[in-house]
Write a protein that holds these residues in place. Sequence first.
Motif, PDB file in Angstrom:
ATOM      1  N   SER A 172      14.642  68.640  31.043  1.00  0.00           N
ATOM      2  CA  SER A 172      15.085  68.898  29.669  1.00  0.00           C
ATOM      3  C   SER A 172      16.180  69.950  29.614  1.00  0.00           C
ATOM      4  O   SER A 172      16.889  70.054  28.605  1.00  0.00           O
ATOM      5  CB  SER A 172      13.902  69.337  28.810  1.00  0.00           C
ATOM      6  N   GLY A 219      15.132  54.000  27.192  1.00  0.00           N
ATOM      7  CA  GLY A 219      16.318  54.182  28.025  1.00  0.00           C
ATOM      8  C   GLY A 219      16.007  54.863  29.341  1.00  0.00           C
ATOM      9  O   GLY A 219      16.687  54.634  30.344  1.00  0.00           O
ATOM     10  N   GLY A 220      14.964  55.705  29.357  1.00  0.00           N
ATOM     11  CA  GLY A 220      14.586  56.386  30.588  1.00  0.00           C
ATOM     12  C   GLY A 220      14.002  55.456  31.630  1.00  0.00           C
ATOM     13  O   GLY A 220      14.045  55.763  32.826  1.00  0.00           O
ATOM     14  N   MET A 277      11.389  55.526  21.601  1.00  0.00           N
ATOM     15  CA  MET A 277      12.783  55.090  21.483  1.00  0.00           C
ATOM     16  C   MET A 277      13.650  55.730  22.549  1.00  0.00           C
ATOM     17  O   MET A 277      14.506  55.080  23.152  1.00  0.00           O
ATOM     18  CB  MET A 277      13.313  55.426  20.088  1.00  0.00           C
ATOM     19  N   ASN A 278      13.447  57.033  22.787  1.00  0.00           N
ATOM     20  CA  ASN A 278      14.221  57.703  23.829  1.00  0.00           C
ATOM     21  C   ASN A 278      13.739  57.316  25.227  1.00  0.00           C
ATOM     22  O   ASN A 278      14.530  57.262  26.167  1.00  0.00           O
ATOM     23  CB  ASN A 278      14.118  59.220  23.665  1.00  0.00           C
ATOM     24  N   ASP A 295      27.132  53.799  28.121  1.00  0.00           N
ATOM     25  CA  ASP A 295      26.518  54.298  26.889  1.00  0.00           C
ATOM     26  C   ASP A 295      27.550  54.747  25.865  1.00  0.00           C
ATOM     27  O   ASP A 295      27.182  55.283  24.809  1.00  0.00           O
ATOM     28  CB  ASP A 295      25.589  55.474  27.215  1.00  0.00           C
ATOM     29  N   ASN A 311       9.594  58.544  18.291  1.00  0.00           N
ATOM     30  CA  ASN A 311      10.787  59.190  18.829  1.00  0.00           C
ATOM     31  C   ASN A 311      10.780  59.177  20.355  1.00  0.00           C
ATOM     32  O   ASN A 311      11.793  58.868  20.995  1.00  0.00           O
ATOM     33  CB  ASN A 311      10.856  60.629  18.309  1.00  0.00           C
ATOM     34  N   MET A 312       9.622  59.496  20.951  1.00  0.00           N
ATOM     35  CA  MET A 312       9.545  59.489  22.412  1.00  0.00           C
ATOM     36  C   MET A 312       9.702  58.084  22.973  1.00  0.00           C
ATOM     37  O   MET A 312      10.311  57.879  24.017  1.00  0.00           O
ATOM     38  CB  MET A 312       8.220  60.106  22.861  1.00  0.00           C
ATOM     39  N   ILE A 355      18.114  63.485  29.932  1.00  0.00           N
ATOM     40  CA  ILE A 355      17.389  63.559  28.661  1.00  0.00           C
ATOM     41  C   ILE A 355      16.548  62.304  28.462  1.00  0.00           C
ATOM     42  O   ILE A 355      15.387  62.362  28.049  1.00  0.00           O
ATOM     43  CB  ILE A 355      18.376  63.759  27.499  1.00  0.00           C
ATOM     44  N   GLU A 356      17.119  61.136  28.771  1.00  0.00           N
ATOM     45  CA  GLU A 356      16.359  59.892  28.664  1.00  0.00           C
ATOM     46  C   GLU A 356      15.213  59.875  29.663  1.00  0.00           C
ATOM     47  O   GLU A 356      14.101  59.430  29.345  1.00  0.00           O
ATOM     48  CB  GLU A 356      17.288  58.703  28.892  1.00  0.00           C
ATOM     49  N   SER A 403      12.207  61.883  28.365  1.00  0.00           N
ATOM     50  CA  SER A 403      11.328  61.165  27.444  1.00  0.00           C
ATOM     51  C   SER A 403      10.442  60.178  28.189  1.00  0.00           C
ATOM     52  O   SER A 403       9.256  60.013  27.861  1.00  0.00           O
ATOM     53  CB  SER A 403      12.166  60.430  26.388  1.00  0.00           C
ATOM     54  N   ARG A 432      23.130  63.431  29.857  1.00  0.00           N
ATOM     55  CA  ARG A 432      22.320  62.630  28.937  1.00  0.00           C
ATOM     56  C   ARG A 432      21.302  61.779  29.690  1.00  0.00           C
ATOM     57  O   ARG A 432      20.202  61.516  29.186  1.00  0.00           O
ATOM     58  CB  ARG A 432      23.234  61.730  28.088  1.00  0.00           C
TER      59      ARG A 432
END
Length: 422
Positions: A382, A61-62, A57-58, A158, A54-55, A390-391, A394, A387
Motif C-alpha cells: 500500500s 484488477g489485482g 472492484m479494486n 490502463d 470497493n475491495m 495498489i491493485e 486489494s 498503481r
Amino acid sequence: MTDTAAPANDGQPTRTAAFEKRLKQRYAQERRFKLFGLFAILVSIAILFVLLGNMTMNGIGGFQRAELQVPVDFSSSGLAGDEATLSEPSAVQMLEMQGLPQIVAFAAEQNLGEAGADQLSEHAWRQVAEAVREDPLLIQRNQTFWLPASGDLARGLDGEGAAEMQALAAELERSGKLEKRLDWGFLTRSDATDPQQVGVWGALKGSILTMIVTLALAFPIGVLAALYLEEYAPKNRWTDIIEVSINNLAAVPSIIFGLLGLAVFLTIFPNMRSAPLIGGMTLALMTMPVIVISGRNAIKAVPPSIRDGALAVGASPVQVVFHHVLPLALPGILTGTIIGMARALGETAPLLLIGMRAFVATPPDGFTAPATVLPVQIFLWSDEIDRGFIERTSAAIIVLLVFLLVMNALAIYLRNKFEKSW
C-alpha cells in the motif's frame, strides 16, 4: 335492610387518563428503540457492503495482469534434453544455459515487433522454462504462451504513463497480442519488485506458520491457566493481583507486545529475526490473556451440580475438571480463541518491530526461516507508488479475508462439534 351493590369492574384495574398516557409513552419508547436498532443494523450492513464492494472492484484488477502473446517454435530452437533430465528441478538452469532467454526474446520480436518485445517482462522466460519442465515434450513442437508484460506497458494498457506506451498498448491490444488475463500465479508466487510478478504465497505461508505457533502456545497455556485460576487457585491477594494483571494485559496495545518480543525473544534468539517462530511467540503473548478471560468465564458457567454429581459417584477432583468441566466449557473457550486468533491474524505493529517486514522473494521452508505475513505484505504494497501494487494490495486483502473466514469457519465447526447441553 337494603343492600347497596358495589360497582362492578369485572376484576379489571381502573385505568386512569394518567395511566393511559404513561402506557402510550412506554410503547412509543419501545418503538423508537426498535427503529434505532434496525437503523444501526442497516447502517452496519451498508458500510460492510461498501467496504466489500470497493475491495472487490479494486481486487479484480489485482487478480489479473497484462500479458503478451508469444508463439515459440521449439522444434527449430536447438534445445536438447530427454524427458527425465527436463523434469528435474535443475532443468530451468539447464535451459538458461542453452539460451532459452534469447530464444524467447527472438520469438517475441518476431511476433510483437522490436518495440513490443522490449516490453516483455525480464523474467518471462522462466515461465516458459517451467512449462517445459512440466511437459518436456514441448521442445518437439510449437507452443503459444501468454507471458507477463512490463510494468510500463501494463500502465499504458490502463491508460496511464507515457503517451507512446499507451499508443503501443492500444496497438497490441487491437491486434489481439496484449490482454488482461486472470493471473492464478498471484496465489503461488512470492514478493517481487515488479507488480506484474508479485504473489502472496510467501506471505500467506508465513501467516499460516505464524498462526500455527501462536495457537500451539497460546491455547494450551491459556486453557490451563484458566483452569488453575478458576478451580484450584486459592482466593487471596496474589490471585487477585494475577487476575487484574491478566485483565489489563488483554487491553494493552499490540505494539507493546512487539517491544516485549524485540527485547526478550530476539535477545535469546538473535539469528531468528523475522522468523515465524518469533512472530508466533510474540502474538501468543498478545492472544493468551483473551483466551484466559474467556476460558474462566466458560468454566464459571458450568453448573455446580455437574461437579457435585461427579464427585458423588467417586470421581477425583482432577477427573471432575478434565472429564466433566472442561468438555462442557470447551465451546466457550473456543469462542474466545476465535476472537484472539482473528485479532492476531490481522496484527501488523508487533511483527514490524521484530523484523517481519523483510523483502522475502521465496516462501519460508520452516518455522525458523525468514518470512513475512499477509498484513505486513499489504502494508508494504500500500506504500508503493505504482498503481499495479495498489491493485495487488486489494487482491491481497481479499486473500486475507478468505483465510480469516476459513480459519474461523473451522474453529466454529469444532466449537459446535464439542458443544454439549445439560
